[in-house]
Design an enzyme around this catalytic site. Structure first.
Site, PDB file in Angstrom:
ATOM      1  N   TRP A 179      24.295  27.337  12.582  1.00 21.69           N
ATOM      2  CA  TRP A 179      22.941  27.230  13.119  1.00 21.69           C
ATOM      3  C   TRP A 179      22.661  28.372  14.079  1.00 21.69           C
ATOM      4  O   TRP A 179      23.570  28.902  14.703  1.00 21.69           O
ATOM      5  CB  TRP A 179      22.794  25.892  13.838  1.00 21.69           C
ATOM      6  CG  TRP A 179      22.998  24.690  12.998  1.00 21.69           C
ATOM      7  CD1 TRP A 179      22.390  24.416  11.801  1.00 21.69           C
ATOM      8  CD2 TRP A 179      23.844  23.570  13.273  1.00 21.69           C
ATOM      9  NE1 TRP A 179      22.784  23.181  11.315  1.00 21.69           N
ATOM     10  CE2 TRP A 179      23.692  22.653  12.208  1.00 21.69           C
ATOM     11  CE3 TRP A 179      24.719  23.229  14.323  1.00 21.69           C
ATOM     12  CZ2 TRP A 179      24.366  21.446  12.148  1.00 21.69           C
ATOM     13  CZ3 TRP A 179      25.401  22.039  14.272  1.00 21.69           C
ATOM     14  CH2 TRP A 179      25.214  21.153  13.196  1.00 21.69           C
TER      15      TRP A 179
ATOM     16  N   VAL B 184      23.959  28.106  17.706  1.00 22.98           N
ATOM     17  CA  VAL B 184      25.402  28.019  17.913  1.00 22.98           C
ATOM     18  C   VAL B 184      26.100  29.219  17.271  1.00 22.98           C
ATOM     19  O   VAL B 184      26.585  30.124  17.950  1.00 22.98           O
ATOM     20  CB  VAL B 184      25.961  26.691  17.341  1.00 22.98           C
ATOM     21  CG1 VAL B 184      27.473  26.617  17.539  1.00 22.98           C
ATOM     22  CG2 VAL B 184      25.285  25.491  17.985  1.00 22.98           C
ATOM     23  N   CYS B 185      26.148  29.208  15.954  1.00 27.46           N
ATOM     24  CA  CYS B 185      26.986  30.154  15.227  1.00 27.46           C
ATOM     25  C   CYS B 185      26.368  31.543  15.074  1.00 27.46           C
ATOM     26  O   CYS B 185      27.050  32.466  14.633  1.00 27.46           O
ATOM     27  CB  CYS B 185      27.330  29.578  13.852  1.00 27.46           C
ATOM     28  SG  CYS B 185      28.253  28.032  13.973  1.00 27.46           S
ATOM     29  N   VAL B 186      25.094  31.697  15.429  1.00 26.62           N
ATOM     30  CA  VAL B 186      24.484  33.024  15.470  1.00 26.62           C
ATOM     31  C   VAL B 186      24.402  33.518  16.910  1.00 26.62           C
ATOM     32  O   VAL B 186      24.752  34.669  17.205  1.00 26.62           O
ATOM     33  CB  VAL B 186      23.087  33.022  14.814  1.00 26.62           C
ATOM     34  CG1 VAL B 186      22.451  34.409  14.910  1.00 26.62           C
ATOM     35  CG2 VAL B 186      23.173  32.588  13.350  1.00 26.62           C
TER      36      VAL B 186
ATOM     37  N   PRO C 290      28.044  34.855  18.668  1.00 30.58           N
ATOM     38  CA  PRO C 290      28.522  36.200  18.318  1.00 30.58           C
ATOM     39  C   PRO C 290      27.522  37.294  18.663  1.00 30.58           C
ATOM     40  O   PRO C 290      27.925  38.405  19.046  1.00 30.58           O
ATOM     41  CB  PRO C 290      28.761  36.113  16.811  1.00 30.58           C
ATOM     42  CG  PRO C 290      27.960  34.954  16.344  1.00 30.58           C
ATOM     43  CD  PRO C 290      27.956  33.988  17.480  1.00 30.58           C
TER      44      PRO C 290
END
Length: 216
Positions: free
Chosen positions: A115, A118-120, A123
């Site tokens: 999502w 979170v995951c974008v 990083p």
């Protein structure tokens, strides 16, 4: 704030590297910021455009044994390519991913994933702090709510990230329709994945009675 402007700030395929993060069934099941099929379509369009321009594309998942495999529509664009499976939620903390990205020698880092919040975001923010030129493709990403997606975008912009959509990226990489080596390939992706724009192009060809360019 350092403004991102000038010709040199535009994205170039020869300087770009794309990381597709966690386009998996678990994340898609609670995607509420976009219509899920649209995100799948846009991600595949993004992947195909990257392939058309020869942009290195890293495919990664998180705990695929529980969250599911990468969408086959995406992995099929890169048959036989290794998909890096992680335990780190933050992709940029996984040396396997970062080492592959660094090995390309490119500094224009392009991210899309599920999502967004979170995951974008994690990083993107870490890579920005390490000096990378980070662009997030917002319509090939998505969050658990409209608010989550939008707040994540605001957070990443505040950290210095650039935001684009996949079709805008395709146009920026192409830059000049006289670039015949990629123009036909990009047109094919637009026809397949750009909805009304692709249909309008086919209609234009019909009205002009001209053949649709084929990919070389």
């Amino acid at each position: 704030m350092t403004f991102r402007n000038g010709l040199s700030s535009l994205l170039r395929p020869e300087d770009s590297v794309l990381v597709l993060i966690d386009h998996q069934p678990y994340q898609l099941a609670n995607l509420n910021s976009h219509e899920p099929q649209m995100v799948v379509n846009n991600t595949v369009g993004l992947a195909k455009v990257a392939k058309a321009f020869g942009v290195p594309t890293i495919l990664t998942t998180v705990v695929a044994g529980r969250g599911g495999n990468l969408f086959p529509q995406v992995s099929d664009v890169f048959p036989g390519q290794e998909i890096i499976d992680r335990t780190f939620i933050n992709t940029w903390q996984d040396p396997k991913v970062v080492d592959v990205v660094k090995a390309t020698g490119r500094k224009q880092l392009i991210l899309a994933g599920l999502w967004t919040e979170v995951c974008v975001a994690m990083p993107a923010i870490q890579a920005l702090g390490e000096g990378w030129d980070v662009t997030v493709i917002t319509d090939a990403s998505g969050g658990v709510s409209v608010e989550a997606h939008q707040v994540a975008i605001q957070r990443m912009i505040a950290a210095g990230a650039n935001m684009m959509t996949w079709l805008a990226l395709a146009a920026e990489w192409q830059r000049d329709w006289a670039r015949a080596e990629t123009a036909g390939k990009v047109t094919d992706v637009i026809i397949q994945h750009a909805g009304g724009s692709g249909i309008a192009y086919l209609w234009e060809q019909q009205l002009l009675n001209t053949p649709v360019p084929k990919t070389a």
